[in-house]
Design a protein around this motif. Structure first.
Motif, PDB file in Angstrom:
ATOM      1  N   LEU A   1       0.856  -1.178   0.000  1.00 36.85           N
ATOM      2  CA  LEU A   1       0.000   0.000   0.000  1.00 36.85           C
ATOM      3  C   LEU A   1       0.895   1.233   0.000  1.00 36.85           C
ATOM      4  O   LEU A   1       1.859   1.305   0.759  1.00 36.85           O
ATOM      5  N   VAL A   2       0.571   2.183  -0.869  1.00 41.13           N
ATOM      6  CA  VAL A   2       1.379   3.393  -1.035  1.00 41.13           C
ATOM      7  C   VAL A   2       0.704   4.573  -0.339  1.00 41.13           C
ATOM      8  O   VAL A   2      -0.501   4.794  -0.500  1.00 41.13           O
ATOM      9  N   GLU A   3       1.488   5.325   0.439  1.00 39.94           N
ATOM     10  CA  GLU A   3       0.996   6.544   1.095  1.00 39.94           C
ATOM     11  C   GLU A   3       1.792   7.737   0.600  1.00 39.94           C
ATOM     12  O   GLU A   3       3.009   7.657   0.405  1.00 39.94           O
ATOM     13  N   HIS A   4       1.102   8.854   0.384  1.00 46.24           N
ATOM     14  CA  HIS A   4       1.749  10.128   0.075  1.00 46.24           C
ATOM     15  C   HIS A   4       1.548  11.059   1.259  1.00 46.24           C
ATOM     16  O   HIS A   4       0.421  11.219   1.745  1.00 46.24           O
ATOM     17  N   GLN A   5       2.622  11.680   1.743  1.00 45.34           N
ATOM     18  CA  GLN A   5       2.559  12.511   2.938  1.00 45.34           C
ATOM     19  C   GLN A   5       3.080  13.912   2.630  1.00 45.34           C
ATOM     20  O   GLN A   5       4.273  14.110   2.393  1.00 45.34           O
ATOM     21  N   TYR A   6       2.152  14.866   2.611  1.00 48.08           N
ATOM     22  CA  TYR A   6       2.508  16.276   2.454  1.00 48.08           C
ATOM     23  C   TYR A   6       1.914  17.042   3.631  1.00 48.08           C
ATOM     24  O   TYR A   6       0.769  16.814   4.020  1.00 48.08           O
ATOM     25  N   GLN A   7       2.691  17.975   4.173  1.00 43.41           N
ATOM     26  CA  GLN A   7       2.271  18.644   5.398  1.00 43.41           C
ATOM     27  C   GLN A   7       1.245  19.751   5.154  1.00 43.41           C
ATOM     28  O   GLN A   7       0.382  19.980   5.985  1.00 43.41           O
ATOM     29  N   TYR A   8       1.341  20.444   4.009  1.00 43.85           N
ATOM     30  CA  TYR A   8       0.536  21.646   3.818  1.00 43.85           C
ATOM     31  C   TYR A   8      -0.079  21.736   2.434  1.00 43.85           C
ATOM     32  O   TYR A   8       0.406  21.121   1.478  1.00 43.85           O
ATOM     33  N   GLY A   9      -1.121  22.562   2.353  1.00 48.72           N
ATOM     34  CA  GLY A   9      -1.668  22.976   1.081  1.00 48.72           C
ATOM     35  C   GLY A   9      -1.014  24.277   0.659  1.00 48.72           C
ATOM     36  O   GLY A   9      -0.315  24.934   1.443  1.00 48.72           O
TER      37      GLY A   9
ATOM     38  N   ARG B   1       0.054  -8.795   6.134  1.00 49.04           N
ATOM     39  CA  ARG B   1       1.192  -9.052   5.247  1.00 49.04           C
ATOM     40  C   ARG B   1       1.408  -7.957   4.198  1.00 49.04           C
ATOM     41  O   ARG B   1       2.351  -8.007   3.427  1.00 49.04           O
ATOM     42  N   VAL B   2       0.527  -6.954   4.164  1.00 51.73           N
ATOM     43  CA  VAL B   2       0.645  -5.870   3.195  1.00 51.73           C
ATOM     44  C   VAL B   2       1.778  -4.941   3.609  1.00 51.73           C
ATOM     45  O   VAL B   2       1.783  -4.419   4.726  1.00 51.73           O
ATOM     46  N   GLN B   3       2.744  -4.719   2.732  1.00 47.31           N
ATOM     47  CA  GLN B   3       3.836  -3.796   3.020  1.00 47.31           C
ATOM     48  C   GLN B   3       3.377  -2.348   2.843  1.00 47.31           C
ATOM     49  O   GLN B   3       2.572  -2.053   1.959  1.00 47.31           O
ATOM     50  N   LEU B   4       3.894  -1.454   3.679  1.00 46.87           N
ATOM     51  CA  LEU B   4       3.553  -0.034   3.609  1.00 46.87           C
ATOM     52  C   LEU B   4       4.735   0.758   3.054  1.00 46.87           C
ATOM     53  O   LEU B   4       5.872   0.608   3.514  1.00 46.87           O
ATOM     54  N   LEU B   5       4.446   1.605   2.065  1.00 45.45           N
ATOM     55  CA  LEU B   5       5.480   2.398   1.414  1.00 45.45           C
ATOM     56  C   LEU B   5       5.072   3.868   1.387  1.00 45.45           C
ATOM     57  O   LEU B   5       3.935   4.188   1.048  1.00 45.45           O
ATOM     58  N   GLN B   6       5.987   4.751   1.731  1.00 45.41           N
ATOM     59  CA  GLN B   6       5.805   6.191   1.530  1.00 45.41           C
ATOM     60  C   GLN B   6       6.580   6.565   0.266  1.00 45.41           C
ATOM     61  O   GLN B   6       7.778   6.813   0.320  1.00 45.41           O
ATOM     62  N   THR B   7       5.901   6.602  -0.849  1.00 42.57           N
ATOM     63  CA  THR B   7       6.601   6.869  -2.107  1.00 42.57           C
ATOM     64  C   THR B   7       6.643   8.350  -2.458  1.00 42.57           C
ATOM     65  O   THR B   7       7.309   8.729  -3.422  1.00 42.57           O
ATOM     66  N   GLU B   8       5.939   9.174  -1.697  1.00 49.09           N
ATOM     67  CA  GLU B   8       6.030  10.621  -1.877  1.00 49.09           C
ATOM     68  C   GLU B   8       5.943  11.297  -0.513  1.00 49.09           C
ATOM     69  O   GLU B   8       4.974  11.093   0.222  1.00 49.09           O
ATOM     70  N   ILE B   9       6.943  12.095  -0.175  1.00 45.64           N
ATOM     71  CA  ILE B   9       6.851  12.987   0.973  1.00 45.64           C
ATOM     72  C   ILE B   9       7.313  14.365   0.510  1.00 45.64           C
ATOM     73  O   ILE B   9       8.078  14.493  -0.443  1.00 45.64           O
ATOM     74  N   GLY B  10       6.818  15.392   1.165  1.00 45.86           N
ATOM     75  CA  GLY B  10       7.194  16.749   0.806  1.00 45.86           C
ATOM     76  C   GLY B  10       6.547  17.735   1.748  1.00 45.86           C
ATOM     77  O   GLY B  10       5.789  17.368   2.648  1.00 45.86           O
ATOM     78  N   THR B  11       6.827  19.011   1.534  1.00 49.64           N
ATOM     79  CA  THR B  11       6.313  20.041   2.426  1.00 49.64           C
ATOM     80  C   THR B  11       4.928  20.535   2.024  1.00 49.64           C
ATOM     81  O   THR B  11       4.136  20.917   2.879  1.00 49.64           O
ATOM     82  N   VAL B  12       4.628  20.527   0.710  1.00 49.42           N
ATOM     83  CA  VAL B  12       3.365  21.101   0.247  1.00 49.42           C
ATOM     84  C   VAL B  12       2.898  20.331  -0.994  1.00 49.42           C
ATOM     85  O   VAL B  12       3.712  19.962  -1.842  1.00 49.42           O
TER      86      VAL B  12
END
Length: 205
Positions: free
Chosen positions: A16-24, A65-76
């Motif tokens: 499962l892929v997660e994208h984490q951005y702090q702000y708009g 058993r599902v692996q977790l991936l952060q394939t995008e992180i950034g500030t905005v």
């Protein structure tokens, strides 16, 4: 809906892929960024593996058993401003990676290496004097190459990435560590040869 459908089909994804951005766009805040707060001051954090894992376990019989991936992180997530290409952006990368190594994420990747999109219109991005830094443009990448803006410019996230490649290596063990100064983020790993590396990030505004 997606998890319900997978449950009905009896299907379990490999990852499962997660994208984490702090702000708009336009809401960036240096101090809140490094403290893991959103624009309103609510705790957002840089990792969400616990919430994601709980959802997977609720919906999927073999969700563990599902692996977790952060394939995008950034500030905005849109119209990047000066925060993304100055020192706070680099420090945010260090904190985000430091926080993620203490979780079950199998990958944490900055978005992105190099991007042709360079935001130079002050009406379209945040160049507030409240944000630290002298680069008055916005960009997603680790480095920017635009002859109109003076050629190659390696952003702080570029150099932080080089440093992190020496901080943690394949097979390293994450160590528990703590300090007495709340504005210092401390991370440590023990290498396969027994050596110890410590990463300290000063998040003071």
């Amino acid at each position: 809906i997606l998890l319900s459908t997978l449950h009905t089909l009896g299907a379990v994804p490999d990852f499962l892929v997660e994208h984490q951005y702090q702000y708009g766009p336009g809401t960036e805040d240096d101090a809140k960024l490094l403290s893991g707060l959103d624009a309103s001051g609510w705790t957002l954090g840089h990792v969400a593996d616990g919430q994601i894992r709980a959802m997977l376990k609720d919906y999927l019989p073999d969700g563990a058993r599902v692996q977790l991936l952060q394939t995008e992180i950034g500030t905005v997530w849109g119209n990047p401003g000066k925060q993304s290409v100055n020192l706070p952006g680099g420090l945010a990368l260090a904190v985000m990676v430091g926080d993620s190594i203490k979780t079950e994420y199998q990958a944490t990747d900055w978005w992105l290496w190099q991007d042709n999109y360079v935001n130079t219109d002050p009406k379209q991005f945040n160049i507030s004097s409240l944000l630290y830094g002298w680069r008055l443009y916005g960009h997603y990448g680790l480095a920017r190459f635009d002859p109109k803006l003076g050629g190659l410019d390696r952003h702080p996230v570029f150099y932080i990435t080089k440093m992190l490649n020496k901080f943690i290596l394949d097979g390293d063990e994450v160590c528990v560590c703590a300090g007495t100064e709340p504005l210092l983020k401390i991370y440590a790993v023990r290498h396969t040869d027994g050596g110890l590396s410590v990463l300290v990030v000063n998040t003071a505004p």
